[in-house]
Design a protein around this motif. Structure first.
Motif, PDB file in Angstrom:
ATOM      1  N   ALA A  30      20.403 120.155  -2.872  1.00 56.51           N
ATOM      2  CA  ALA A  30      20.167 118.560  -2.457  1.00 56.51           C
ATOM      3  C   ALA A  30      20.679 117.765  -3.404  1.00 56.51           C
ATOM      4  CB  ALA A  30      18.661 118.530  -2.021  1.00 56.51           C
ATOM      5  N   TYR A  31      20.566 117.918  -4.540  1.00 52.18           N
ATOM      6  CA  TYR A  31      21.134 117.072  -5.595  1.00 52.18           C
ATOM      7  C   TYR A  31      22.432 116.722  -5.382  1.00 52.18           C
ATOM      8  CZ  TYR A  31      23.665 120.368  -8.428  1.00 52.18           C
ATOM      9  OH  TYR A  31      24.416 121.368  -8.982  1.00 52.18           O
ATOM     10  N   SER A  32      23.366 117.974  -5.092  1.00 47.44           N
ATOM     11  CA  SER A  32      24.872 117.758  -4.779  1.00 47.44           C
ATOM     12  C   SER A  32      25.176 117.057  -3.629  1.00 47.44           C
ATOM     13  CB  SER A  32      25.172 119.205  -4.709  1.00 47.44           C
ATOM     14  OG  SER A  32      26.723 119.380  -4.767  1.00 47.44           O
ATOM     15  N   ARG A  33      24.441 117.145  -2.363  1.00 48.04           N
ATOM     16  CA  ARG A  33      24.643 116.471  -1.294  1.00 48.04           C
ATOM     17  C   ARG A  33      24.232 115.009  -1.664  1.00 48.04           C
ATOM     18  NH1 ARG A  33      22.084 120.983   0.338  1.00 48.04           N
ATOM     19  NH2 ARG A  33      20.396 120.092   0.532  1.00 48.04           N
ATOM     20  N   SER A  34      23.364 114.706  -2.215  1.00 47.48           N
ATOM     21  CA  SER A  34      22.950 113.328  -2.434  1.00 47.48           C
ATOM     22  C   SER A  34      23.961 112.534  -3.358  1.00 47.48           C
ATOM     23  CB  SER A  34      21.473 113.062  -3.090  1.00 47.48           C
ATOM     24  OG  SER A  34      20.720 113.684  -2.367  1.00 47.48           O
ATOM     25  N   LYS A  36      27.053 113.375  -3.754  1.00 50.54           N
ATOM     26  CA  LYS A  36      28.382 113.149  -2.980  1.00 50.54           C
ATOM     27  C   LYS A  36      28.361 112.127  -2.025  1.00 50.54           C
ATOM     28  CE  LYS A  36      31.473 115.236   0.015  1.00 50.54           C
ATOM     29  NZ  LYS A  36      32.099 113.900   0.763  1.00 50.54           N
ATOM     30  N   GLU A  37      27.168 111.658  -1.518  1.00 48.28           N
ATOM     31  CA  GLU A  37      27.091 110.518  -0.618  1.00 48.28           C
ATOM     32  C   GLU A  37      27.196 109.329  -1.569  1.00 48.28           C
ATOM     33  OE1 GLU A  37      23.406 110.172   1.553  1.00 48.28           O
ATOM     34  OE2 GLU A  37      23.600 112.314   2.328  1.00 48.28           O
ATOM     35  N   GLU A  38      26.803 109.255  -2.593  1.00 47.65           N
ATOM     36  CA  GLU A  38      26.713 108.004  -3.469  1.00 47.65           C
ATOM     37  C   GLU A  38      28.217 107.854  -4.236  1.00 47.65           C
ATOM     38  OE1 GLU A  38      24.508 105.736  -4.490  1.00 47.65           O
ATOM     39  OE2 GLU A  38      23.163 106.564  -3.327  1.00 47.65           O
ATOM     40  N   TYR A  39      28.735 109.192  -4.461  1.00 50.38           N
ATOM     41  CA  TYR A  39      30.280 109.217  -4.775  1.00 50.38           C
ATOM     42  C   TYR A  39      31.101 108.670  -4.003  1.00 50.38           C
ATOM     43  CZ  TYR A  39      28.915 112.451  -8.731  1.00 50.38           C
ATOM     44  OH  TYR A  39      28.251 113.225  -9.727  1.00 50.38           O
ATOM     45  N   ASP A  40      31.158 108.961  -2.550  1.00 51.67           N
ATOM     46  CA  ASP A  40      31.755 108.519  -1.388  1.00 51.67           C
ATOM     47  C   ASP A  40      31.868 107.083  -1.171  1.00 51.67           C
ATOM     48  OD1 ASP A  40      32.594 111.096  -0.961  1.00 51.67           O
ATOM     49  OD2 ASP A  40      31.133 111.478   0.752  1.00 51.67           O
ATOM     50  N   ARG A  60      32.817 105.436 -15.232  1.00 50.55           N
ATOM     51  CA  ARG A  60      31.967 106.231 -16.267  1.00 50.55           C
ATOM     52  C   ARG A  60      30.546 106.113 -15.902  1.00 50.55           C
ATOM     53  NH1 ARG A  60      29.603 106.744 -21.109  1.00 50.55           N
ATOM     54  NH2 ARG A  60      29.742 108.636 -22.194  1.00 50.55           N
ATOM     55  N   ASP A  61      30.424 104.480 -16.236  1.00 54.27           N
ATOM     56  CA  ASP A  61      28.852 104.439 -15.907  1.00 54.27           C
ATOM     57  C   ASP A  61      28.526 104.488 -14.585  1.00 54.27           C
ATOM     58  OD1 ASP A  61      29.267 103.278 -18.799  1.00 54.27           O
ATOM     59  OD2 ASP A  61      29.493 101.337 -18.133  1.00 54.27           O
ATOM     60  N   ALA A  62      29.155 104.480 -13.657  1.00 54.25           N
ATOM     61  CA  ALA A  62      28.713 104.537 -12.076  1.00 54.25           C
ATOM     62  C   ALA A  62      28.223 106.000 -11.724  1.00 54.25           C
ATOM     63  CB  ALA A  62      29.845 104.068 -11.251  1.00 54.25           C
ATOM     64  N   ILE A  63      29.317 106.869 -12.393  1.00 58.19           N
ATOM     65  CA  ILE A  63      28.965 108.302 -12.259  1.00 58.19           C
ATOM     66  C   ILE A  63      28.066 108.869 -13.048  1.00 58.19           C
ATOM     67  CG2 ILE A  63      30.023 110.545 -12.815  1.00 58.19           C
ATOM     68  CD1 ILE A  63      31.382 109.050 -10.695  1.00 58.19           C
ATOM     69  N   ILE A  64      27.719 108.200 -14.429  1.00 65.40           N
ATOM     70  CA  ILE A  64      26.483 108.719 -14.940  1.00 65.40           C
ATOM     71  C   ILE A  64      25.015 108.054 -14.638  1.00 65.40           C
ATOM     72  CG2 ILE A  64      25.149 108.205 -17.323  1.00 65.40           C
ATOM     73  CD1 ILE A  64      27.917 108.349 -18.751  1.00 65.40           C
ATOM     74  N   ALA A  65      25.162 107.011 -13.755  1.00 59.17           N
ATOM     75  CA  ALA A  65      24.175 106.435 -13.183  1.00 59.17           C
ATOM     76  C   ALA A  65      23.776 107.239 -11.890  1.00 59.17           C
ATOM     77  CB  ALA A  65      24.204 104.938 -12.660  1.00 59.17           C
ATOM     78  N   ILE A  66      24.576 107.621 -11.132  1.00 57.07           N
ATOM     79  CA  ILE A  66      24.559 108.605 -10.138  1.00 57.07           C
ATOM     80  C   ILE A  66      23.984 110.044 -10.383  1.00 57.07           C
ATOM     81  CG2 ILE A  66      25.664 110.038  -8.245  1.00 57.07           C
ATOM     82  CD1 ILE A  66      27.574 107.490  -7.707  1.00 57.07           C
ATOM     83  N   ASP A  68      22.160 110.471 -13.108  1.00 54.88           N
ATOM     84  CA  ASP A  68      20.814 110.389 -13.583  1.00 54.88           C
ATOM     85  C   ASP A  68      19.983 110.171 -12.245  1.00 54.88           C
ATOM     86  OD1 ASP A  68      21.616 110.265 -16.393  1.00 54.88           O
ATOM     87  OD2 ASP A  68      21.352 108.165 -16.582  1.00 54.88           O
ATOM     88  N   LYS A  69      20.206 109.618 -11.406  1.00 59.68           N
ATOM     89  CA  LYS A  69      19.516 109.402 -10.009  1.00 59.68           C
ATOM     90  C   LYS A  69      19.216 110.754  -9.420  1.00 59.68           C
ATOM     91  CE  LYS A  69      19.528 106.514  -5.740  1.00 59.68           C
ATOM     92  NZ  LYS A  69      20.172 105.271  -5.206  1.00 59.68           N
ATOM     93  N   TYR A  70      20.397 111.503  -9.421  1.00 56.41           N
ATOM     94  CA  TYR A  70      19.956 112.897  -8.626  1.00 56.41           C
ATOM     95  C   TYR A  70      20.478 114.058  -9.661  1.00 56.41           C
ATOM     96  CZ  TYR A  70      20.361 109.817  -4.633  1.00 56.41           C
ATOM     97  OH  TYR A  70      20.145 108.928  -3.811  1.00 56.41           O
ATOM     98  N   PRO A  71      19.317 114.195 -10.649  1.00 60.90           N
ATOM     99  CA  PRO A  71      19.781 115.112 -11.558  1.00 60.90           C
ATOM    100  C   PRO A  71      19.627 116.792 -11.261  1.00 60.90           C
ATOM    101  CG  PRO A  71      17.512 114.301 -11.915  1.00 60.90           C
ATOM    102  CD  PRO A  71      18.209 113.646 -10.880  1.00 60.90           C
ATOM    103  N   LYS A  72      20.495 117.684 -11.501  1.00 65.41           N
ATOM    104  CA  LYS A  72      20.418 119.022 -11.308  1.00 65.41           C
ATOM    105  C   LYS A  72      19.021 119.965 -11.205  1.00 65.41           C
ATOM    106  CE  LYS A  72      25.144 120.370 -12.337  1.00 65.41           C
ATOM    107  NZ  LYS A  72      25.983 121.255 -12.969  1.00 65.41           N
TER     108      LYS A  72
END
Length: 75
Positions: A30-34, A36-40, A60-66, A68-72
């Motif tokens: 589920a974290y992976s799907r969430s 991906k939605e944010e990355y898109d 880099r900051d945007a990727i880290i925030a995502i 952190d929001k959806y950890p494995k």
């Protein structure tokens, strides 16, 4: 539910445990799907380009925030 056909033994058996295992595997990602939605939603090429020109770390900051929001493993 799944049906398993054994052509050698000429049997058909019902297996609902496979369905449960599939659901567990699906839920585990589920974290992976969430993410991906944010990355898109990000314009990543633009962020990378701007970071390169401006010496910033917005991409880099945007990727880290995502991440952190959806950890494995946080289901």
């Amino acid at each position: 539910d799944y049906w398993i056909v054994d052509e050698v033994a000429k049997t058909i058996t019902h297996d609902s445990s496979t369905e449960a295992a599939d659901k567990v595997a699906y839920d585990a990602l589920a974290y992976s799907r969430s993410r991906k939605e944010e990355y898109d939603k990000l314009n990543q090429f633009e962020l990378i380009g701007e970071d390169s020109i401006n010496g910033t770390t917005n991409h880099r900051d945007a990727i880290i925030a995502i991440k952190d929001k959806y950890p494995k493993g946080a289901n």
